[in-house]
Design a protein around this motif. Structure first.
Motif, PDB file in Angstrom:
ATOM      1  N   LEU A 409       0.809  -1.312   0.567  1.00  0.00           N
ATOM      2  CA  LEU A 409       0.476  -0.114  -0.395  1.00  0.00           C
ATOM      3  C   LEU A 409       0.528   1.282   0.415  1.00  0.00           C
ATOM      4  O   LEU A 409       0.339   2.196  -0.472  1.00  0.00           O
ATOM      5  CB  LEU A 409      -1.060  -0.218   1.133  1.00  0.00           C
ATOM      6  N   ALA A 410       2.349   1.066   0.877  1.00  0.00           N
ATOM      7  CA  ALA A 410       2.460   2.644   1.049  1.00  0.00           C
ATOM      8  C   ALA A 410       3.575   2.478  -0.155  1.00  0.00           C
ATOM      9  O   ALA A 410       4.179   3.885  -0.286  1.00  0.00           O
ATOM     10  CB  ALA A 410       3.102   2.450   2.800  1.00  0.00           C
ATOM     11  N   GLY A 411       4.386   1.288  -0.848  1.00  0.00           N
ATOM     12  CA  GLY A 411       5.054   1.574  -1.520  1.00  0.00           C
ATOM     13  C   GLY A 411       6.240   0.906  -1.385  1.00  0.00           C
ATOM     14  O   GLY A 411       6.744   1.529  -0.228  1.00  0.00           O
ATOM     15  N   LEU A 412       6.405   0.171  -1.921  1.00  0.00           N
ATOM     16  CA  LEU A 412       8.229  -0.803  -1.664  1.00  0.00           C
ATOM     17  C   LEU A 412       9.518  -0.049  -1.486  1.00  0.00           C
ATOM     18  O   LEU A 412       9.963  -0.209  -1.290  1.00  0.00           O
ATOM     19  CB  LEU A 412       7.734  -2.463  -2.185  1.00  0.00           C
ATOM     20  N   ASP A 413       9.297   0.763  -3.084  1.00  0.00           N
ATOM     21  CA  ASP A 413      10.450   1.249  -3.342  1.00  0.00           C
ATOM     22  C   ASP A 413      10.521   2.609  -2.054  1.00  0.00           C
ATOM     23  O   ASP A 413      12.279   2.962  -2.058  1.00  0.00           O
ATOM     24  CB  ASP A 413      10.636   1.937  -4.838  1.00  0.00           C
ATOM     25  N   ILE A 414       9.926   2.778  -1.967  1.00  0.00           N
ATOM     26  CA  ILE A 414      10.253   4.103  -0.261  1.00  0.00           C
ATOM     27  C   ILE A 414      10.735   3.016   0.437  1.00  0.00           C
ATOM     28  O   ILE A 414      11.905   3.698   0.786  1.00  0.00           O
ATOM     29  CB  ILE A 414       9.324   4.315   0.165  1.00  0.00           C
ATOM     30  N   GLY A 415      10.353   1.847   0.992  1.00  0.00           N
ATOM     31  CA  GLY A 415      11.635   1.019   2.232  1.00  0.00           C
ATOM     32  C   GLY A 415      12.947   0.760   1.159  1.00  0.00           C
ATOM     33  O   GLY A 415      13.862   0.254   1.730  1.00  0.00           O
ATOM     34  N   TRP A 416      12.876   0.628  -0.049  1.00  0.00           N
ATOM     35  CA  TRP A 416      14.343  -0.345  -0.776  1.00  0.00           C
ATOM     36  C   TRP A 416      14.868   1.008  -0.769  1.00  0.00           C
ATOM     37  O   TRP A 416      16.160   0.948  -0.129  1.00  0.00           O
ATOM     38  CB  TRP A 416      13.446   0.026  -2.148  1.00  0.00           C
ATOM     39  N   GLY A 435      13.261  -8.487   0.428  1.00  0.00           N
ATOM     40  CA  GLY A 435      12.141  -7.714   0.378  1.00  0.00           C
ATOM     41  C   GLY A 435      12.919  -7.077  -1.528  1.00  0.00           C
ATOM     42  O   GLY A 435      12.563  -6.116  -1.803  1.00  0.00           O
ATOM     43  N   ASP A 436      14.525  -6.630  -1.619  1.00  0.00           N
ATOM     44  CA  ASP A 436      15.473  -5.973  -2.101  1.00  0.00           C
ATOM     45  C   ASP A 436      14.965  -6.260  -3.551  1.00  0.00           C
ATOM     46  O   ASP A 436      14.617  -6.180  -4.536  1.00  0.00           O
ATOM     47  CB  ASP A 436      16.553  -5.927  -2.203  1.00  0.00           C
ATOM     48  N   ARG A 437      14.477  -8.314  -3.593  1.00  0.00           N
ATOM     49  CA  ARG A 437      14.569  -8.926  -4.388  1.00  0.00           C
ATOM     50  C   ARG A 437      13.298  -8.278  -5.712  1.00  0.00           C
ATOM     51  O   ARG A 437      13.378  -8.406  -6.646  1.00  0.00           O
ATOM     52  CB  ARG A 437      14.481 -10.041  -5.100  1.00  0.00           C
ATOM     53  N   PHE A 444       6.357  -3.242  -7.056  1.00  0.00           N
ATOM     54  CA  PHE A 444       6.761  -1.406  -5.574  1.00  0.00           C
ATOM     55  C   PHE A 444       5.168  -1.725  -5.189  1.00  0.00           C
ATOM     56  O   PHE A 444       4.745  -1.091  -4.781  1.00  0.00           O
ATOM     57  CB  PHE A 444       6.689  -0.226  -6.562  1.00  0.00           C
ATOM     58  N   GLY A 445       3.930  -2.771  -5.769  1.00  0.00           N
ATOM     59  CA  GLY A 445       3.160  -2.777  -5.087  1.00  0.00           C
ATOM     60  C   GLY A 445       1.712  -2.203  -5.365  1.00  0.00           C
ATOM     61  O   GLY A 445       1.457  -2.745  -6.719  1.00  0.00           O
ATOM     62  N   GLN A 446       1.066  -1.928  -4.846  1.00  0.00           N
ATOM     63  CA  GLN A 446      -0.078  -1.738  -5.326  1.00  0.00           C
ATOM     64  C   GLN A 446      -0.273  -0.786  -6.760  1.00  0.00           C
ATOM     65  O   GLN A 446      -0.668  -0.643  -7.826  1.00  0.00           O
ATOM     66  CB  GLN A 446      -1.957  -1.077  -4.361  1.00  0.00           C
TER      67      GLN A 446
END
Length: 582
Positions: A409-416, A435-437, A444-446
């Motif tokens: 929901l938030a966007g995986l690229d942010i945490g990456w 998660g990096d993979r 990147f999520g939704q």
């Protein structure tokens, strides 16, 4: 004004209780069975005028209550009216049993693990079927039983913790405040737009700045759509919509911040970008104005150093959507002036936020703990769990959303991006994860239609994806992990105790003022279940010695990551001394 016999107080259900002192017996006699159930079970207030003509009120007045109440009392005394007692009234409801059964079924489904709402229904049912005194006995027994439930203890803790969070250590109550009437916001994206709405909703004029016209138009259009949606749902009137939009002054020029009292920077999470913004603000914003950053992880002291007025700089970390989420992390820098901190805390109340003060560290309170929570969840994937199993276990525990669904929901690229920054700053630590993979695969999520789950176009339902299973399997092989069966209990234990241990370290370092502040952060910003009181309160309920034993066991099972699982000194000390966080 209340009828003779006392007025019920139906808000106790929000503390895991039911209205005592006859509330459940008098309200249905004063109104009707359905109204009493709805009020007592929901705990929501209603306007007095709603009850005009019922036995609940004798009169509804505008203006000052005390003179009207005295005049009414004098009139009753002069007329020698007979005493009306609610206990002498009966509940008249021909379809009482059908109504009560419907209420039981509805409340049972909605309340889930909370015992108080269903007990409220049963107490009201007694008013419809038993004499007043018998109903009072049942109410009293239920009240005492509920007082001793962990759910009520947790909810009462939350009630007190919210009020305690506004008290700042070392900040005198008479600290002078700076006047704030006009606010500037840098950035009209998701955060900037939400922050703008939060302030105009409270009547503040806002100057909203963007780098180019296209971005500004997009941000204004989003704000307009949000207000149009509220209008269509009846939450605001057309007049309110027009008034709020009129308070926003869009601009492309920093110079238009010349007369604002507070500026909040809400650009993307990059130190160089923040540097450019704050150096510019330092030149154009008037002396004495407050300069705030919405940074969620970066060093506020470094940001303050980009200006010649670090005393005026503070962190105001809003949570998305900023116009909805109640939490505001107020980050006190090393040089933040006391009056700036006091003003920020008072502003939070004006825009209806629950403010918690944090010291400066990477991620502050909430996101620093979230990093450990996420790392624990990723460890579970290494051990053999799937993202959907982890999310399902956490949601059954009571979390509003599982950790992997939150990431999508938030966007995986942010945490990456944050992991890559932290990896560059701490090259001796291996911060990589599966998660990096996922991100390297462009998931990147939704927003990209794929992350830990896949998403059908136009829908947000998380669907398990075989591609993710393959990525996780490949990661395990490369890292030498042999998957095993992981129970839901282990999932909850690892994830929640990771929060507790990191929270203990935050307390040890004095980043948070008190354990209950950490609970407020997680309850209002991260979907922690209120009926468990927050991670630190939950640890108290479980027993700190039990938490310590579990952490030591996990540390022994995870030698490569033992440092993160070893109980921190504060937690260990409290457990050994038989004390609690509270």
């Amino acid at each position: 004004m209340p009828a003779t016999g006392g007025s019920p107080r139906p808000t106790e259900v929000k503390l895991g209780l039911l209205p005592g002192a006859g509330g459940t017996q008098r309200l249905p006699r004063a109104t009707d069975l359905e109204t009493a159930i709805n009020m007592i079970v929901s705990g929501e207030a209603r306007r007095a005028s709603t009850f005009a003509g019922t036995a609940l009120v004798d009169a509804v007045v505008d203006g000052e209550l005390l003179p009207a109440a005295l005049a009414f009392a004098e009139k009753v005394a002069a007329e020698a009216r007979p005493l009306r007692r609610l206990r002498d009234r009966t509940v008249i409801e021909p379809q009482a049993e059908a109504l009560l059964q419907f209420a039981r079924n509805s409340v049972r489904a909605a309340a889930k693990s909370l015992p108080a709402p269903l007990q409220c229904v049963e107490a009201v049912a007694a008013a419809a079927s038993q004499p007043f005194d018998e109903g009072m006995k049942l109410e009293r027994a239920a009240f005492l039983q509920l007082m001793n439930t962990p759910e009520s203890r947790a909810l009462r803790h939350v009630f007190a913790a919210e009020r305690l969070a506004s008290k700042v250590e070392g900040l005198p109550a008479d600290t002078p405040l700076r006047e704030v009437r006009k606010v500037g916001v840098v950035g009209a994206g998701t955060m900037g737009g939400g922050i703008t709405m939060a302030f105009v909703n409270a009547g503040f004029a806002v100057v909203l700045l963007e780098a180019n016209q296209a971005a500004l138009d997009k941000g204004l259009a989003t704000i307009g759509r949000n207000y149009a949606s509220s209008l269509s749902k009846g939450k605001i009137s057309q007049q309110q919509l027009d008034q709020r939009l009129a308070l926003i002054r869009p601009t492309l020029r920093y110079e238009d911040f010349g007369d604002v009292d507070l500026v909040i920077e809400a650009v993307f999470e990059d130190l160089e970008a923040k540097k450019t913004v704050f150096e510019t603000l330092d030149k154009v914003v008037r002396a004495g104005a407050i300069l705030a950053s919405n940074t969620s992880t970066l060093d506020l002291n470094r940001i303050a150093a980009f200006t010649k007025r670090p005393r005026d700089v503070i962190g105001l970390h809003f949570f998305s959507p900023a116009n909805v989420m109640r939490l505001l992390e107020v980050v006190r820098g090393d040089k933040t002036a006391p009056e700036v901190l006091a003003t920020a805390m008072q502003l939070a109340k004006r825009i209806k936020k629950v403010a918690v003060v944090s010291g400066v560290c990477d991620g502050f309170i909430g996101n620093r703990m979230l990093a450990r929570y996420g790392a624990a969840a990723n460890d579970l994937l290494n051990l053999g769990a799937t993202p959907q199993q982890v999310d399902r276990a956490l949601e059954r525990f009571g979390m509003a959303m599982g950790i992997f669904r939150v990431g999508d929901l938030a966007g995986l690229d942010i945490g990456w991006a944050i992991r890559k920054r932290r990896g560059a700053e701490h090259p001796q630590e291996d911060l990589s994860s599966v998660g990096d993979r996922i991100c390297e695969a462009g998931r990147f999520g939704q927003k990209t239609g794929a992350g830990w789950y896949r998403y059908e176009p136009g829908r947000r339902d998380p669907l398990p994806d075989p591609v993710v299973e393959q990525i996780i399997e490949q990661w395990r092989k490369e890292r030498g992990y042999t998957p095993r069966k992981v129970s839901d209990q282990e999932i909850v234990e690892r994830c929640i105790y990771a929060l507790v241990n990191e929270g203990s370290q935050i307390l040890e370092e004095r980043i948070a003022q008190r354990a209950s502040d950490i609970d407020i952060v997680y309850l209002n910003g991260y979907g922690f279940p209120a009926h468990r009181g927050g991670p630190m309160r939950y640890a108290d309920e479980v027993g700190l010695p039990n938490v310590v034993r579990a952490l030591r066991r996990i540390a022994a099972e995870s030698p490569a990551d033992a440092a993160h699982w070893t109980p921190v000194p504060l937690l260990l000390r409290l457990a050994e001394e038989g004390k609690t966080f509270s």
